[in-house]
Design a protein around this motif. Structure first.
Motif, PDB file in Angstrom:
ATOM      1  N   ILE A  61       0.851  -1.195   0.000  1.00  0.00           N
ATOM      2  CA  ILE A  61       0.000   0.000   0.000  1.00  0.00           C
ATOM      3  C   ILE A  61       0.883   1.241   0.000  1.00  0.00           C
ATOM      4  N   TYR A 103      -6.859  -4.545   2.930  1.00  0.00           N
ATOM      5  CA  TYR A 103      -7.068  -3.326   2.138  1.00  0.00           C
ATOM      6  C   TYR A 103      -8.541  -3.237   1.758  1.00  0.00           C
ATOM      7  N   ASP A 154      -4.579  -1.817  10.541  1.00  0.00           N
ATOM      8  CA  ASP A 154      -5.078  -0.440  10.563  1.00  0.00           C
ATOM      9  C   ASP A 154      -4.012   0.524  11.083  1.00  0.00           C
ATOM     10  N   ARG A 191       0.048   6.493   5.887  1.00  0.00           N
ATOM     11  CA  ARG A 191      -0.570   7.797   5.593  1.00  0.00           C
ATOM     12  C   ARG A 191       0.288   8.952   6.121  1.00  0.00           C
ATOM     13  N   ASP A 214     -10.123   2.823   2.178  1.00  0.00           N
ATOM     14  CA  ASP A 214      -8.742   3.253   1.947  1.00  0.00           C
ATOM     15  C   ASP A 214      -8.583   3.937   0.591  1.00  0.00           C
ATOM     16  N   LYS A 273      -1.551   1.055   8.249  1.00  0.00           N
ATOM     17  CA  LYS A 273      -2.077   2.009   7.264  1.00  0.00           C
ATOM     18  C   LYS A 273      -1.981   3.450   7.770  1.00  0.00           C
TER      19      LYS A 273
END
Length: 324
Positions: free
Chosen positions: A171, A248, A228, A235, A253, A231
């Motif tokens: 990601i 995902y 989570d 970010r 997302d 992620k």
């Protein structure tokens, strides 16, 4: 000899010989616990625990053999209770599951929703932890089953049933240079700081192995047990993320893009862990089959009767597992 005394010595062993915490867990007094252990030792004519003053310091050789027999007796007693409930009130009871965050958050919700709809009178308890923690809970009978990818092979008391197959994805922010790499390679990934799972979680060992085989050292700058959380830090710009593909969510997302990495990493299989000798109630079979349709009651019974892990694996050689 009383069944209660056998449960007492077993629980003491599970609580690292700490009488205080054992008494608290059993909702009894420490003096009462100590007295019952002494009475059992006197009846048997051997010491189960070696002492230093009032402290228990280790399990004796005779105690190790007695504890092994006590576990079998306690398991049989629990199975007798389960069998009685199965025939007296088959749709009522409890089901305790231990699993990791990834299974609980991304795989089990539709299964649990369907199960509760089918069995509204069954109380469902979920415990989360590391793979080693949840395997231990299942092996000692504190939960009915566990679901994990790592660590369960270290517990001989568990029968492991293949549940589903999954792989990883990368990601990144959608404008990240890695999104333009075609084909995506481990060499390209290794150029960037990586945010991924803690070792021992969610197939991390296969991720590390893939880099090692290529002679690469990934720059892992942050690890977490929760996709989570991973992620969140992607970010924040801490690095690129490597997570289970199932974690995902394209509807949530939307600020990140996912890059398929299934050609770079060996797929992993999440498994059910069931304690050997456990009597399963009908709703337990149904929960397992809801989670993995190939795990029919007949297949589960055959696996529970198998004599070794290799026999269990052979039962499922030709099964096509669901993929996430």
């Amino acid at each position: 000899m009383k069944l209660q005394q056998l449960r007492y010595i077993w629980e003491v062993a599970q609580h690292d010989l700490n009488l205080s915490s054992t008494a608290e867990a059993l909702f009894t007094s420490q003096p009462g616990l100590s007295k019952q252990i002494r009475l059992l030792e006197e009846e048997l004519g051997v010491q189960i625990f070696e002492r230093s003053g009032k402290q228990l310091v280790r399990v004796t050789t005779a105690g190790e053999k007695i504890l092994g027999l006590a576990q079998r007796i306690l398991t049989d007693a629990d199975n007798i209770r389960l069998m009685g409930r199965e025939y007296s009130d088959p749709d009522h009871g409890t089901l305790s599951i231990a699993t990791t965050h990834t299974q609980a958050r991304y795989v089990l919700p539709p299964v649990i929703k369907a199960f509760i709809s089918r069995y509204p009178r069954v109380r469902l308890n979920m415990h989360q932890g590391t793979p080693a923690q949840i395997a231990q809970l299942a092996a000692t009978g504190e939960v009915d089953c566990c679901i994990a990818t790592e660590a369960m092979e270290f517990y001989d008391d568990l029968v492991m049933l293949p549940c589903y197959r999954w792989n990883r994805c990368i990601i990144v922010p959608c404008d990240h240079p890695l999104s333009k790499e075609s084909p995506l390679t481990l060499e390209a990934i290794a150029r960037y700081p990586i945010v991924t799972y803690v070792f021992g979680f969610t197939g991390r060992s296969k991720l590390d192995r893939a880099f090692n085989v290529q002679g690469l050292t990934p720059n892992v700058v942050f690890t977490a047990t929760d996709a989570d959380v991973i992620k969140t830090y992607v970010r924040l710009g801490l690095g690129i993320g490597i997570i289970a593909r199932m974690a995902y969510d394209p509807e949530v997302d939307t600020d990140m893009c996912t890059l398929d990495a299934s050609h770079l990493f060996e797929s992993s299989v999440s498994k059910f862990g069931l304690r050997r000798g456990l009597t399963l109630r009908s709703y337990m079979y149904d929960f397992i089959e809801l989670s993995a349709p190939h795990l029919s009651r007949n297949k589960v019974d055959l696996a529970m009767q198998a004599g070794s892990a290799s026999e269990v694996e052979h039962l499922f050689d030709d099964e096509v597992l669901n993929e996430y």
